[in-house]
Design a protein around this motif. Sequence first.
Motif, PDB file in Angstrom:
ATOM      1  N   SER A 103       0.855  -1.290   0.220  1.00  0.00           N
ATOM      2  CA  SER A 103      -0.038  -0.061  -0.074  1.00  0.00           C
ATOM      3  C   SER A 103       0.883   1.257   0.164  1.00  0.00           C
ATOM      4  CB  SER A 103      -0.882  -0.067   1.312  1.00  0.00           C
ATOM      5  OG  SER A 103      -0.167   0.177   2.441  1.00  0.00           O
ATOM      6  N   ALA A 125      -7.091  -0.910   2.671  1.00  0.00           N
ATOM      7  CA  ALA A 125      -8.423  -1.634   2.323  1.00  0.00           C
ATOM      8  C   ALA A 125      -8.661  -1.677   0.873  1.00  0.00           C
ATOM      9  CB  ALA A 125      -9.646  -0.544   3.056  1.00  0.00           C
ATOM     10  N   THR A 126      -8.030  -0.686   0.139  1.00  0.00           N
ATOM     11  CA  THR A 126      -8.119  -0.873  -1.409  1.00  0.00           C
ATOM     12  C   THR A 126      -7.672  -2.100  -1.959  1.00  0.00           C
ATOM     13  OG1 THR A 126      -8.241   1.360  -1.274  1.00  0.00           O
ATOM     14  CG2 THR A 126      -7.514   0.428  -3.644  1.00  0.00           C
ATOM     15  N   TYR A 177      -7.246  -5.002  -0.221  1.00  0.00           N
ATOM     16  CA  TYR A 177      -8.236  -6.031   0.123  1.00  0.00           C
ATOM     17  C   TYR A 177      -9.368  -5.909  -0.830  1.00  0.00           C
ATOM     18  CZ  TYR A 177      -5.678  -7.405   4.212  1.00  0.00           C
ATOM     19  OH  TYR A 177      -4.536  -7.711   5.103  1.00  0.00           O
ATOM     20  N   GLN A 178      -9.865  -4.702  -1.275  1.00  0.00           N
ATOM     21  CA  GLN A 178     -10.818  -4.877  -2.233  1.00  0.00           C
ATOM     22  C   GLN A 178     -10.577  -5.519  -3.489  1.00  0.00           C
ATOM     23  OE1 GLN A 178     -12.541  -0.947  -2.954  1.00  0.00           O
ATOM     24  NE2 GLN A 178     -14.479  -1.857  -3.230  1.00  0.00           N
ATOM     25  N   TRP A 179      -9.384  -4.811  -3.915  1.00  0.00           N
ATOM     26  CA  TRP A 179      -9.066  -5.363  -5.231  1.00  0.00           C
ATOM     27  C   TRP A 179      -8.445  -6.941  -5.285  1.00  0.00           C
ATOM     28  CZ3 TRP A 179      -4.356  -1.186  -6.187  1.00  0.00           C
ATOM     29  CH2 TRP A 179      -5.020  -0.011  -6.407  1.00  0.00           C
ATOM     30  N   ARG A 180      -7.978  -7.259  -4.132  1.00  0.00           N
ATOM     31  CA  ARG A 180      -7.911  -8.839  -4.307  1.00  0.00           C
ATOM     32  C   ARG A 180      -9.191  -9.608  -4.055  1.00  0.00           C
ATOM     33  NH1 ARG A 180      -4.766 -13.090  -2.280  1.00  0.00           N
ATOM     34  NH2 ARG A 180      -5.716 -14.359  -0.796  1.00  0.00           N
ATOM     35  N   HIS A 181     -10.303  -9.155  -3.409  1.00  0.00           N
ATOM     36  CA  HIS A 181     -11.520  -9.579  -3.553  1.00  0.00           C
ATOM     37  C   HIS A 181     -12.126  -9.607  -4.921  1.00  0.00           C
ATOM     38  CE1 HIS A 181     -15.695 -10.608  -2.241  1.00  0.00           C
ATOM     39  NE2 HIS A 181     -16.135  -9.714  -2.622  1.00  0.00           N
ATOM     40  N   LEU A 182     -12.007  -8.643  -5.514  1.00  0.00           N
ATOM     41  CA  LEU A 182     -12.386  -8.517  -7.044  1.00  0.00           C
ATOM     42  C   LEU A 182     -11.462  -9.036  -8.024  1.00  0.00           C
ATOM     43  CD1 LEU A 182     -13.728  -4.596  -6.752  1.00  0.00           C
ATOM     44  CD2 LEU A 182     -15.116  -6.778  -6.390  1.00  0.00           C
ATOM     45  N   THR A 229      -8.801  -7.550  -9.212  1.00  0.00           N
ATOM     46  CA  THR A 229      -8.440  -6.469  -9.970  1.00  0.00           C
ATOM     47  C   THR A 229      -7.089  -5.859  -9.874  1.00  0.00           C
ATOM     48  OG1 THR A 229      -9.711  -4.891  -8.934  1.00  0.00           O
ATOM     49  CG2 THR A 229     -10.865  -5.884 -10.931  1.00  0.00           C
TER      50      THR A 229
END
Length: 58
Positions: free
Chosen positions: A14, A22-23, A25-30, A32
Motif C-alpha cells: 500500500s 483496504a483498497t 483487500y478490495q482489489w484482491r476480493h474483486l 483486479t
Amino acid sequence: MTLDDGLWGVIETSRFLRVPVATLYQWRHLGTGPESHKVGRHVRYLPEDVVAWVRRQP
C-alpha cells in the motif's frame, strides 16, 4: 523498500502504490489488483508482480 526485499505485505504494498490497505483487500476480493499470495494467514505480494501490474495500467 526495494525490489530485493523479498515478499511485501499489504502495508509495504500500500505504501508503494500509495493506496489504502483496504483498497488492496478490495482489489484482491474483486480480482483486479496485483497478484497476491496467501502465506499461512498472511497476504503477500512479489514486488516484481506489483511493478508489472502498475505498468499494465492505462
